[in-house]
Design an enzyme around this catalytic site. Structure first.
Site, PDB file in Angstrom:
ATOM      1  N   PRO A 216      37.731 -51.720  46.811  1.00  0.00           N
ATOM      2  CA  PRO A 216      37.883 -50.527  47.691  1.00  0.00           C
ATOM      3  C   PRO A 216      37.833 -50.837  49.066  1.00  0.00           C
ATOM      4  CG  PRO A 216      35.657 -50.847  46.536  1.00  0.00           C
ATOM      5  CD  PRO A 216      36.517 -52.076  46.043  1.00  0.00           C
TER       6      PRO A 216
ATOM      7  N   ASN B 287      36.612 -66.177  51.733  1.00  0.00           N
ATOM      8  CA  ASN B 287      37.325 -66.748  52.960  1.00  0.00           C
ATOM      9  C   ASN B 287      36.447 -67.101  54.033  1.00  0.00           C
ATOM     10  OD1 ASN B 287      36.082 -64.493  54.735  1.00  0.00           O
ATOM     11  ND2 ASN B 287      36.740 -63.133  53.200  1.00  0.00           N
TER      12      ASN B 287
ATOM     13  N   ILE C 118      36.007 -50.185  52.380  1.00  0.00           N
ATOM     14  CA  ILE C 118      34.622 -49.945  52.680  1.00  0.00           C
ATOM     15  C   ILE C 118      34.744 -49.149  53.857  1.00  0.00           C
ATOM     16  CG2 ILE C 118      32.222 -50.355  53.591  1.00  0.00           C
ATOM     17  CD1 ILE C 118      33.127 -53.261  51.842  1.00  0.00           C
TER      18      ILE C 118
HETATM   19  O1  PMT Z   1      32.345 -64.150  60.555  1.00  0.00           O
HETATM   20  P1  PMT Z   1      33.138 -64.981  61.790  1.00  0.00           P
HETATM   21  O2  PMT Z   1      33.365 -66.392  61.328  1.00  0.00           O
HETATM   22  O3  PMT Z   1      32.375 -64.854  63.000  1.00  0.00           O
HETATM   23  O4  PMT Z   1      34.414 -64.382  61.885  1.00  0.00           O
HETATM   24  C1  PMT Z   1      34.720 -63.366  62.508  1.00  0.00           C
HETATM   25  C2  PMT Z   1      35.808 -62.413  61.943  1.00  0.00           C
HETATM   26  C3  PMT Z   1      37.100 -62.982  62.374  1.00  0.00           C
HETATM   27  C4  PMT Z   1      35.608 -62.223  60.430  1.00  0.00           C
HETATM   28  C5  PMT Z   1      35.856 -60.778  62.480  1.00  0.00           C
HETATM   29  O5  PMT Z   1      35.779 -60.966  64.282  1.00  0.00           O
HETATM   30  C6  PMT Z   1      36.715 -59.924  62.066  1.00  0.00           C
HETATM   31  O6  PMT Z   1      37.817 -59.984  62.285  1.00  0.00           O
HETATM   32  N1  PMT Z   1      36.404 -59.335  60.935  1.00  0.00           N
HETATM   33  C7  PMT Z   1      37.387 -58.490  59.989  1.00  0.00           C
HETATM   34  C8  PMT Z   1      37.972 -59.218  59.169  1.00  0.00           C
HETATM   35  C9  PMT Z   1      38.957 -58.514  58.241  1.00  0.00           C
HETATM   36  O7  PMT Z   1      38.876 -58.498  56.987  1.00  0.00           O
HETATM   37  O8  PMT Z   1      40.010 -57.733  58.875  1.00  0.00           O
HETATM   38  P2  PMT Z   1      40.983 -56.824  58.201  1.00  0.00           P
HETATM   39  O9  PMT Z   1      42.193 -56.946  59.127  1.00  0.00           O
HETATM   40  O10 PMT Z   1      41.637 -57.560  56.859  1.00  0.00           O
HETATM   41  O11 PMT Z   1      40.445 -55.787  57.856  1.00  0.00           O
HETATM   42  C10 PMT Z   1      40.473 -54.339  58.668  1.00  0.00           C
HETATM   43  C11 PMT Z   1      39.110 -53.841  58.698  1.00  0.00           C
HETATM   44  O12 PMT Z   1      38.860 -53.311  57.349  1.00  0.00           O
HETATM   45  C12 PMT Z   1      37.750 -54.748  58.972  1.00  0.00           C
HETATM   46  O13 PMT Z   1      36.915 -53.880  59.690  1.00  0.00           O
HETATM   47  C13 PMT Z   1      37.310 -54.909  57.684  1.00  0.00           C
HETATM   48  O14 PMT Z   1      35.647 -55.114  57.536  1.00  0.00           O
HETATM   49  C14 PMT Z   1      37.518 -53.366  56.810  1.00  0.00           C
HETATM   50  N2  PMT Z   1      37.689 -53.848  55.382  1.00  0.00           N
HETATM   51  C15 PMT Z   1      38.825 -54.622  54.931  1.00  0.00           C
HETATM   52  C16 PMT Z   1      39.032 -54.435  53.671  1.00  0.00           C
HETATM   53  C17 PMT Z   1      38.126 -53.917  52.716  1.00  0.00           C
HETATM   54  N3  PMT Z   1      38.542 -53.923  51.494  1.00  0.00           N
HETATM   55  N4  PMT Z   1      37.201 -53.212  53.328  1.00  0.00           N
HETATM   56  C18 PMT Z   1      36.883 -53.095  54.624  1.00  0.00           C
HETATM   57  O15 PMT Z   1      36.019 -52.387  54.947  1.00  0.00           O
END
Ligand code: PMT
Length: 398
Positions: free
Chosen positions: A304, A209, A306
């Site tokens: 998974p 991504n 995390i």
């Molecule tokens: O890296 P940059 O270009 O600076 O951009 C920053 C960002 C937009 C990536 C950052 O601000 C951000 O939003 N990060 C989280 C991105 C994300 O995957 O969001 P999500 O809504 O899909 O996931 C929710 C949370 O679960 C996040 O904390 C993610 O790290 C965590 N996660 C998601 C899926 C997974 N399999 N394991 C996880 O731990």
């Protein structure tokens, strides 16, 4: 304005990097610092005192025994006035003389006469820098409590390649901001995930991504500045490791989970800022897949989670997630806060241009069980500092 009202005495010694002093003054002032300049005689061959006087707004002293300068703020007064003394560029010569404790010119005298911290930013020919005499001088100064920043490596003015370039003014400024940041996270161990993950399809292809890692790295840098011991578990990004931060490189979500779990029991705070791929390819091909068909289908399975795994631990750290949303931001963020059993979630609307993925700025709405706070659009560095301050305050009040 992270250096608001900080008094910086900038000592510029005689090297080609002296011209960077002009930019450094501006950058420091941008952050609210008050800057006074002293120059060595040699430095005046590279940049004029008048230029630096115009930029700093104060007379620039070049001579230890200048009666006119001593009528204003004398050299001892200047040394006492400073909150920090920064020697940039610091030539091999000035480093040797500071190490010897000489008081033969303004810069060396200021270093002797001040009780403020002294920062040395070396800049010289790479062979001079690598010379054992310079190395021993720097090691000695470091032992005595002087702070040494840099040098960078690269092509030098003399055409040689190697270590000896003065750090960029922006970098020096950022380090000073860290230096003065309130140590709200002193004694805290914090683990931060950053960047994207890559999920292999075959030996040459992957799914990923647009995460650049900038938000997670800004958090790591700010956390270190606030006194935390920081571990950064990073997907593949093109960013330098912030000073004082331990970085663990990973590629896939599985690898990220493994690295996180290895050390999570030691952590006080965990922030999941990485954009972890939700799915991975079920069967990664051993060989490069040939394009023999018009269509291709990938069989994928869930990765998974995390963040949720960390939050499920019995003795878990203060666990903070990010939510990257394009609609109903608050609703989805609150849902993740509850479903993943988090202490806090920072939601960003990644549909807004100039924020979120791969941007230099961001804006967040931070939710916890019985409260929320909006962090207005700002640089990712500023947002990181505000989010960490919120976390520190929540921990303190819980
Ligand atoms: O890296 P940059 O270009 O600076 O951009 C920053 C960002 C937009 C990536 C950052 O601000 C951000 O939003 N990060 C989280 C991105 C994300 O995957 O969001 P999500 O809504 O899909 O996931 C929710 C949370 O679960 C996040 O904390 C993610 O790290 C965590 N996660 C998601 C899926 C997974 N399999 N394991 C996880 O731990």
């Amino acid at each position: 304005m992270n250096l608001k009202n900080k008094k910086v005495l900038l000592g510029i010694s005689g090297g080609i990097a002296a011209y960077k002093g002009a930019d450094l003054i501006r950058r420091l002032q941008d952050q609210g610092a008050e800057v006074r300049v002293v120059m060595s005689k040699g430095a005046t061959a590279f940049i004029t005192p008048l230029t630096l006087q115009a930029l700093s707004g104060h007379p620039v002293s070049t001579d230890l025994l200048d009666p006119a300068a001593e009528m204003g703020m004398g050299h001892i007064e200047l040394a006492r006035w400073a909150d920090v003394v920064v020697i940039a560029p610091a030539t091999a010569n000035v480093i040797a003389r500071i190490n010897a404790g000489m008081a033969d010119e303004l810069i060396t005298t200021a270093c002797l006469a001040t009780d403020a911290p002294v920062v040395i930013c070396p800049a010289m020919n790479q062979q001079m820098y690598l010379n054992i005499a310079t190395q021993e001088n720097l090691a000695n100064l470091s032992r005595r409590g002087y702070t040494i920043w840099g040098p960078d490596a690269g092509i030098q003015a003399c055409g040689e390649v190697g270590p000896g370039r003065m750090l960029q003014p922006l970098d020096i400024c950022a380090r000073l901001e860290q230096f003065f940041a309130p140590k709200l996270l002193a004694g805290q161990k914090i683990m931060i995930t950053a960047g994207p993950t890559r999920e292999a399809i075959d030996p040459v292809r992957y799914i990923s991504n647009h995460s650049s890692g900038k938000m997670g790295y800004a958090l790591a840098q700010a956390a270190a500045a606030m006194g935390a011991e920081v571990t950064l578990v990073s997907g593949p990004v093109n960013l330098a490791t912030p000073a004082g931060v331990t970085r663990i490189n990973v590629e896939s979500a599985e690898q990220m989970l493994h690295s996180v779990m290895q050390d999570i029991a030691q952590q006080h705070i965990f922030i999941g800022c990485a954009a972890v791929a939700d799915y991975k390819v079920k069967q990664v091909a051993d060989q490069k897949i040939k394009k023999s068909n018009a269509h291709m289908q990938l069989d994928m399975e869930r990765n998974p989670d995390i963040l949720a795994t960390v939050a499920q631990q019995q003795q878990r750290p203060f666990t903070v997630g990010f939510a990257a949303e394009t609609q109903d931001v608050a609703h989805y963020a609150m849902d993740k806060l509850k479903r993943k059993n988090l202490d806090m979630i920072a939601a960003n609307d990644v549909s807004i241009a100039g924020q979120g993925f791969n941007a230099d700025s961001n804006a967040l709405t931070v939710f916890w069980q019985d409260g929320q706070q909006a962090l207005a659009v700002a640089s990712k560095q500023a947002i990181a500092q505000q989010l960490l301050t919120l976390i520190a305050n929540r921990i303190k009040s819980s």
